[in-house]
Design a protein around this motif. Structure first.
Motif, PDB file in Angstrom:
ATOM      1  N   GLU A  41       0.821  -1.210   0.000  1.00 39.46           N
ATOM      2  CA  GLU A  41       0.000   0.000   0.000  1.00 39.46           C
ATOM      3  C   GLU A  41       0.860   1.266   0.000  1.00 39.46           C
ATOM      4  N   THR A  78      -7.060   5.185   1.474  1.00 38.46           N
ATOM      5  CA  THR A  78      -7.740   3.911   1.704  1.00 38.46           C
ATOM      6  C   THR A  78      -8.938   3.725   0.779  1.00 38.46           C
ATOM      7  N   SER A  85      -7.704   2.927  -2.918  1.00 36.09           N
ATOM      8  CA  SER A  85      -7.023   1.636  -3.024  1.00 36.09           C
ATOM      9  C   SER A  85      -8.003   0.475  -2.891  1.00 36.09           C
ATOM     10  N   TYR A  97      -3.840  -1.119   6.141  1.00 33.03           N
ATOM     11  CA  TYR A  97      -4.337  -0.016   5.316  1.00 33.03           C
ATOM     12  C   TYR A  97      -4.224   1.314   6.056  1.00 33.03           C
TER      13      TYR A  97
END
Length: 247
Positions: A13, A76, A79, A106
């Motif tokens: 991430e 967040t 994604s 996350y």
């Protein structure tokens, strides 16, 4: 805890937003710097002080908080939603990771992006005013807490959304208005009744004022009340995201 899996998801991430630093880091910094120049210098030339604080210094914490809110939420939300859209969310759900490990990974990646932007904004703005921080622990607590809150909020929005219109609904029509009406550019004391009373019903006001207390030592409300609101909101959203992923 699956430490290797958790660290891998955090790295994945983090690399996702670091691959396009111009879009995820530089662009928000430039946009916030423009707010600083336009409102701080243009308007600050007419409104030199607000509640005894130089106006250009008064708006810095609000602009930093605005960048934290926007970047933690977007990181967040975008994604997770793109993973749903492309079908790669299945790989995440089948991985040997618990719901808590997914949520925390996350959130940590979103904090990395939000705080990177916030620090750069603070450095740019403080170069024109002062690098002094009045209450560092309060400043750090509000920056981290609000980043967690809106990272969790972005996950809730992404999971609940089925298309891009739904994804942008909450950020555009709820978060952005509440942010601009949350004392970023003004003090609630400056508004006549009943608007000053209505402004105090906005939870983002207490987040902005809390960070302002941490950075410059000025507060229109009790900063501890703001911390309580941040912690309570984080607990509620965290439980919501956990339940959504767990099911």
């Amino acid at each position: 805890m699956n430490v290797i899996g958790w660290k891998t998801l955090v790295a994945k991430e983090s690399r996702r937003f670091m691959k396009v630093p111009g879009q995820t880091i530089l662009n928000p910094v430039i946009n916030t710097a423009l707010y600083f120049v336009v409102f701080g210098y243009a308007l600050g030339g007419y409104l030199r002080e607000l509640d005894g604080v130089p106006y250009i210094r008064f708006i810095i914490p609000g602009l930093i908080m605005q960048s934290i809110i926007q970047n933690s939420l977007l990181n967040t939300a975008s994604s997770l939603f793109v993973s749903k859209l492309q079908g790669t969310i299945i790989d995440l759900l089948l991985a040997p990771l618990t719901a808590f490990e997914v949520v925390s990974a996350y959130v940590v990646a979103a904090l990395a992006r939000a705080l990177s932007v916030a620090v750069l904004v603070w450095l740019v703005a403080s170069a024109f005013t002062s690098f002094h921080v009045a209450h560092p622990l309060y400043a750090l607590a509000f920056a981290l807490g609000v980043g967690v809150v809106f990272a969790l909020g972005g996950m809730v929005v992404a999971i609940a959304s089925n298309n891009f219109e739904q994804l942008n609904l909450i950020p555009a029509f709820v978060i952005t208005p509440l942010t601009f009406l949350g004392g970023v550019f003004y003090s609630p004391h400056a508004l006549p009744r009943p608007w000053s009373t209505l402004t105090r019903a906005n939870p983002i006001l207490y987040m902005v004022v809390g960070l302002r207390y941490g950075l410059i030592g000025h507060s229109d409300t009790n900063p501890n009340l703001g911390l309580a609101i941040v912690v309570g909101t984080a607990v509620i959203l965290g439980a919501t995201v956990y339940a959504m992923l767990h099911s």
